[in-house]
Design a protein around this motif. Structure first.
Motif, PDB file in Angstrom:
ATOM      1  N   ALA A 270      28.947  36.229  50.452  1.00 34.61           N
ATOM      2  CA  ALA A 270      29.244  37.186  49.386  1.00 34.61           C
ATOM      3  C   ALA A 270      28.720  38.574  49.739  1.00 34.61           C
ATOM      4  CB  ALA A 270      28.628  36.710  48.072  1.00 34.61           C
ATOM      5  N   TRP A 271      27.546  38.618  50.366  1.00 36.39           N
ATOM      6  CA  TRP A 271      26.976  39.902  50.784  1.00 36.39           C
ATOM      7  C   TRP A 271      27.900  40.600  51.785  1.00 36.39           C
ATOM      8  CZ3 TRP A 271      25.372  42.218  55.334  1.00 36.39           C
ATOM      9  CH2 TRP A 271      24.551  43.338  55.210  1.00 36.39           C
ATOM     10  N   ILE A 272      28.450  39.835  52.717  1.00 40.20           N
ATOM     11  CA  ILE A 272      29.377  40.406  53.699  1.00 40.20           C
ATOM     12  C   ILE A 272      30.614  40.954  53.007  1.00 40.20           C
ATOM     13  CG2 ILE A 272      30.892  39.847  55.638  1.00 40.20           C
ATOM     14  CD1 ILE A 272      28.749  37.825  56.551  1.00 40.20           C
ATOM     15  N   LYS A 273      31.185  40.170  52.091  1.00 41.30           N
ATOM     16  CA  LYS A 273      32.375  40.617  51.366  1.00 41.30           C
ATOM     17  C   LYS A 273      32.072  41.881  50.549  1.00 41.30           C
ATOM     18  CE  LYS A 273      34.867  36.225  50.930  1.00 41.30           C
ATOM     19  NZ  LYS A 273      36.123  36.735  51.533  1.00 41.30           N
ATOM     20  N   TRP A 274      30.879  41.911  49.929  1.00 40.82           N
ATOM     21  CA  TRP A 274      30.506  43.060  49.108  1.00 40.82           C
ATOM     22  C   TRP A 274      30.415  44.330  49.953  1.00 40.82           C
ATOM     23  CZ3 TRP A 274      30.525  45.430  44.796  1.00 40.82           C
ATOM     24  CH2 TRP A 274      29.616  46.440  44.499  1.00 40.82           C
ATOM     25  N   HIS A 275      29.896  44.211  51.154  1.00 43.35           N
ATOM     26  CA  HIS A 275      29.724  45.393  51.997  1.00 43.35           C
ATOM     27  C   HIS A 275      30.981  45.735  52.786  1.00 43.35           C
ATOM     28  CE1 HIS A 275      25.518  46.365  51.241  1.00 43.35           C
ATOM     29  NE2 HIS A 275      25.339  45.069  51.075  1.00 43.35           N
ATOM     30  N   GLU A 276      32.000  44.900  52.682  1.00 46.68           N
ATOM     31  CA  GLU A 276      33.286  45.228  53.297  1.00 46.68           C
ATOM     32  C   GLU A 276      34.231  45.910  52.323  1.00 46.68           C
ATOM     33  OE1 GLU A 276      33.712  41.676  56.683  1.00 46.68           O
ATOM     34  OE2 GLU A 276      34.677  41.466  54.717  1.00 46.68           O
ATOM     35  N   VAL A 277      33.966  45.759  51.034  1.00 48.73           N
ATOM     36  CA  VAL A 277      34.863  46.308  50.025  1.00 48.73           C
ATOM     37  C   VAL A 277      34.505  47.766  49.731  1.00 48.73           C
ATOM     38  CG1 VAL A 277      33.480  45.752  47.967  1.00 48.73           C
ATOM     39  CG2 VAL A 277      35.982  45.741  47.823  1.00 48.73           C
ATOM     40  N   ASP A 278      35.491  48.546  49.300  1.00 53.01           N
ATOM     41  CA  ASP A 278      35.264  49.928  48.868  1.00 53.01           C
ATOM     42  C   ASP A 278      34.591  49.892  47.501  1.00 53.01           C
ATOM     43  OD1 ASP A 278      35.274  52.575  48.168  1.00 53.01           O
ATOM     44  OD2 ASP A 278      37.472  52.752  48.021  1.00 53.01           O
ATOM     45  N   HIS A 279      33.314  50.238  47.431  1.00 49.68           N
ATOM     46  CA  HIS A 279      32.567  50.130  46.184  1.00 49.68           C
ATOM     47  C   HIS A 279      33.126  51.030  45.082  1.00 49.68           C
ATOM     48  CE1 HIS A 279      28.759  48.469  48.384  1.00 49.68           C
ATOM     49  NE2 HIS A 279      29.822  47.704  48.517  1.00 49.68           N
ATOM     50  N   ASP A 280      33.755  52.123  45.470  1.00 51.46           N
ATOM     51  CA  ASP A 280      34.326  53.025  44.467  1.00 51.46           C
ATOM     52  C   ASP A 280      35.500  52.379  43.732  1.00 51.46           C
ATOM     53  OD1 ASP A 280      32.506  55.010  45.072  1.00 51.46           O
ATOM     54  OD2 ASP A 280      33.815  55.974  46.556  1.00 51.46           O
ATOM     55  N   SER A 281      36.071  51.341  44.364  1.00 51.96           N
ATOM     56  CA  SER A 281      37.224  50.669  43.745  1.00 51.96           C
ATOM     57  C   SER A 281      36.801  49.533  42.818  1.00 51.96           C
ATOM     58  CB  SER A 281      38.152  50.126  44.825  1.00 51.96           C
ATOM     59  OG  SER A 281      37.521  49.063  45.541  1.00 51.96           O
ATOM     60  N   VAL A 282      35.503  49.238  42.786  1.00 53.86           N
ATOM     61  CA  VAL A 282      34.990  48.144  41.958  1.00 53.86           C
ATOM     62  C   VAL A 282      34.407  48.725  40.671  1.00 53.86           C
ATOM     63  CG1 VAL A 282      33.395  46.196  41.830  1.00 53.86           C
ATOM     64  CG2 VAL A 282      34.463  46.795  44.027  1.00 53.86           C
ATOM     65  N   GLN A 283      35.101  48.516  39.566  1.00 59.88           N
ATOM     66  CA  GLN A 283      34.650  49.084  38.289  1.00 59.88           C
ATOM     67  C   GLN A 283      33.455  48.331  37.716  1.00 59.88           C
ATOM     68  OE1 GLN A 283      38.017  49.232  35.637  1.00 59.88           O
ATOM     69  NE2 GLN A 283      38.933  50.995  36.692  1.00 59.88           N
ATOM     70  N   HIS A 284      33.421  47.024  37.915  1.00 60.05           N
ATOM     71  CA  HIS A 284      32.349  46.207  37.344  1.00 60.05           C
ATOM     72  C   HIS A 284      31.730  45.352  38.465  1.00 60.05           C
ATOM     73  CE1 HIS A 284      33.771  47.449  33.411  1.00 60.05           C
ATOM     74  NE2 HIS A 284      34.994  47.054  33.748  1.00 60.05           N
ATOM     75  N   PRO A 285      30.739  45.892  39.174  1.00 52.49           N
ATOM     76  CA  PRO A 285      30.149  45.187  40.322  1.00 52.49           C
ATOM     77  C   PRO A 285      29.617  43.804  39.986  1.00 52.49           C
ATOM     78  CG  PRO A 285      29.456  47.477  40.303  1.00 52.49           C
ATOM     79  CD  PRO A 285      30.171  47.245  39.001  1.00 52.49           C
ATOM     80  N   LYS A 286      28.938  43.650  38.846  1.00 54.60           N
ATOM     81  CA  LYS A 286      28.374  42.351  38.498  1.00 54.60           C
ATOM     82  C   LYS A 286      29.474  41.311  38.362  1.00 54.60           C
ATOM     83  CE  LYS A 286      25.665  39.973  34.927  1.00 54.60           C
ATOM     84  NZ  LYS A 286      24.955  40.130  33.621  1.00 54.60           N
ATOM     85  N   ALA A 287      30.542  41.649  37.640  1.00 55.21           N
ATOM     86  CA  ALA A 287      31.650  40.714  37.468  1.00 55.21           C
ATOM     87  C   ALA A 287      32.313  40.408  38.809  1.00 55.21           C
ATOM     88  CB  ALA A 287      32.673  41.288  36.493  1.00 55.21           C
ATOM     89  N   TYR A 288      32.447  41.420  39.635  1.00 51.68           N
ATOM     90  CA  TYR A 288      33.053  41.220  40.961  1.00 51.68           C
ATOM     91  C   TYR A 288      32.217  40.253  41.784  1.00 51.68           C
ATOM     92  CZ  TYR A 288      34.537  42.190  45.743  1.00 51.68           C
ATOM     93  OH  TYR A 288      34.983  42.057  47.046  1.00 51.68           O
ATOM     94  N   LEU A 289      30.903  40.434  41.770  1.00 50.79           N
ATOM     95  CA  LEU A 289      30.019  39.594  42.561  1.00 50.79           C
ATOM     96  C   LEU A 289      29.987  38.154  42.048  1.00 50.79           C
ATOM     97  CD1 LEU A 289      27.107  42.136  43.076  1.00 50.79           C
ATOM     98  CD2 LEU A 289      28.603  41.203  44.867  1.00 50.79           C
ATOM     99  N   VAL A 290      29.952  37.992  40.719  1.00 50.31           N
ATOM    100  CA  VAL A 290      29.964  36.639  40.155  1.00 50.31           C
ATOM    101  C   VAL A 290      31.276  35.936  40.506  1.00 50.31           C
ATOM    102  CG1 VAL A 290      29.995  35.300  38.015  1.00 50.31           C
ATOM    103  CG2 VAL A 290      28.360  37.163  38.281  1.00 50.31           C
ATOM    104  N   ARG A 291      32.366  36.670  40.417  1.00 54.93           N
ATOM    105  CA  ARG A 291      33.661  36.093  40.764  1.00 54.93           C
ATOM    106  C   ARG A 291      33.686  35.680  42.241  1.00 54.93           C
ATOM    107  NH1 ARG A 291      39.644  38.719  39.688  1.00 54.93           N
ATOM    108  NH2 ARG A 291      40.814  37.258  40.982  1.00 54.93           N
ATOM    109  N   THR A 292      33.170  36.539  43.099  1.00 57.90           N
ATOM    110  CA  THR A 292      33.150  36.241  44.530  1.00 57.90           C
ATOM    111  C   THR A 292      32.330  34.990  44.823  1.00 57.90           C
ATOM    112  OG1 THR A 292      33.384  38.591  45.097  1.00 57.90           O
ATOM    113  CG2 THR A 292      32.512  37.120  46.805  1.00 57.90           C
ATOM    114  N   VAL A 293      31.128  34.922  44.261  1.00 53.27           N
ATOM    115  CA  VAL A 293      30.252  33.770  44.497  1.00 53.27           C
ATOM    116  C   VAL A 293      30.873  32.499  43.929  1.00 53.27           C
ATOM    117  CG1 VAL A 293      28.050  32.734  43.797  1.00 53.27           C
ATOM    118  CG2 VAL A 293      28.103  35.059  44.710  1.00 53.27           C
ATOM    119  N   THR A 294      31.447  32.586  42.740  1.00 52.17           N
ATOM    120  CA  THR A 294      32.055  31.411  42.111  1.00 52.17           C
ATOM    121  C   THR A 294      33.180  30.843  42.964  1.00 52.17           C
ATOM    122  OG1 THR A 294      31.501  32.212  39.891  1.00 52.17           O
ATOM    123  CG2 THR A 294      33.235  30.553  40.060  1.00 52.17           C
TER     124      THR A 294
END
Length: 309
Positions: free
Chosen positions: A44-68
């Motif tokens: 998940a950390w790798i995916k998070w650092h590969e994505v454009d953070h400016d395009s992620v409106q809700h980081p917490k939801a994005y991260l929970v979704r990724t991990v799930t």
């Protein structure tokens, strides 16, 4: 002036670091193993650092979704592996802090008994149950995480909740009573006192032992005070176990016991208590599942494992 400059140059908190505890808890409750949960967080950390953070409106939801979703994929393949597992499969024990708030939280959500029940759910049911019942996400939010219609999520949630409620053991033992019973259990086991040990065990006590086929372990559940007590004392009195000792510790949010040989923690005993008697015992000794119990990363003990064949 300098303080204003400091505030301007101060780096914002990385959302992954900010929510790491939540992400680990999600993965651990989905998978039941510390090792797999850490692997999921790394992915998940790798995916998070590969994505454009400016395009992620809700980081917490994005991260929970990724991990799930990463955990769902891992759990689906893990279930196939567990079908051929040697002996009972038990979750990987997790040492938890003695902090009162964290202790209560962990006991309610990651107790070994609860993780065993979660194993009886299918992957989708487990994901929905954890997100809904443990972390309190709405059905609409979970639908977004899993890319399913909200009506489907509601149906899965209802089915999973009923399933868990019908199987989840309920034990109401206060901290003082659990401490006293744990001390008696430890003294009887280490002292080789069969009668004292049997008196602590409930008439319908059951013991599950997870050796994963790598060390000698009971490959079927043991039932009744006599069988359980004699088996435990047999383990403690094996010649190769001469140096083994038991110590109390917080494991998965509950006071439990660690089996220690030298400086290496070779196993963990977690158990349920009802009416001042131990009713269920789960003894984890699979060498692959005790690495998280060690105070610092280290190799297995040079001396033979106390349950080795």
């Amino acid at each position: 002036m300098s303080s204003m400059q400091d505030r301007k140059t101060e780096s914002p908190i990385d959302p992954f670091a900010e929510h790491r505890r939540l992400l680990f808890a999600t993965a651990y409750q989905m998978l039941g193993t510390v090792t797999d949960a850490e692997d999921i967080l790394q992915d998940a950390w790798i995916k998070w650092h590969e994505v454009d953070h400016d395009s992620v409106q809700h980081p917490k939801a994005y991260l929970v979704r990724t991990v799930t979703n990463l955990a769902l994929n891992r759990l689906t393949s893990a279930r196939v592996t567990r079908e051929s597992y040697v002996g009972p499969w038990l979750p990987e024990p997790l040492l938890t802090a003695a902090d009162a708030a964290e202790e209560t939280e962990m006991a309610d959500t990651v107790s070994t008994a609860m993780l065993v029940v979660l194993e009886t759910l299918n992957p989708a049911e487990r994901a929905v149950f954890v997100l809904r019942e443990v972390f309190g996400y709405s059905h609409a939010e979970i639908a977004g995480f899993l890319d399913k219609p909200e009506t489907t999520i509601r149906q899965i949630s209802h089915r999973a909740r009923n399933h868990v409620q019908s199987r989840r053991p309920r034990f109401d033992t206060d901290t003082a009573a659990r401490t006293e019973i744990t001390a008696k259990f430890m003294a009887a086991a280490q002292g080789g006192d069969l009668n004292a040990l049997m008196e602590i065990l409930a008439p319908d006590v059951t013991l599950w032992n997870d050796g994963g086929g790598k060390v000698t372990a009971a490959r079927r559940p043991l039932y009744g005070p006599d069988h359980v007590a004699r088996w435990l004392l047999g383990v403690m009195t094996k010649p190769v176990s001469a140096g083994i000792r038991l110590e109390s510790a917080m494991v998965n949010g509950e006071l439990s016991l660690l089996a220690i040989l030298g400086d290496y923690r070779v196993g963990a005993l977690t158990y349920d208590i009802r009416n001042n008697h131990i009713e269920n015992i789960r003894f984890q000794v699979n060498p692959d599942k005790v690495t998280a119990l060690q105070p610092t990363p280290q190799s297995p003990p040079a001396t033979p494992h106390p349950l080795a064949e």
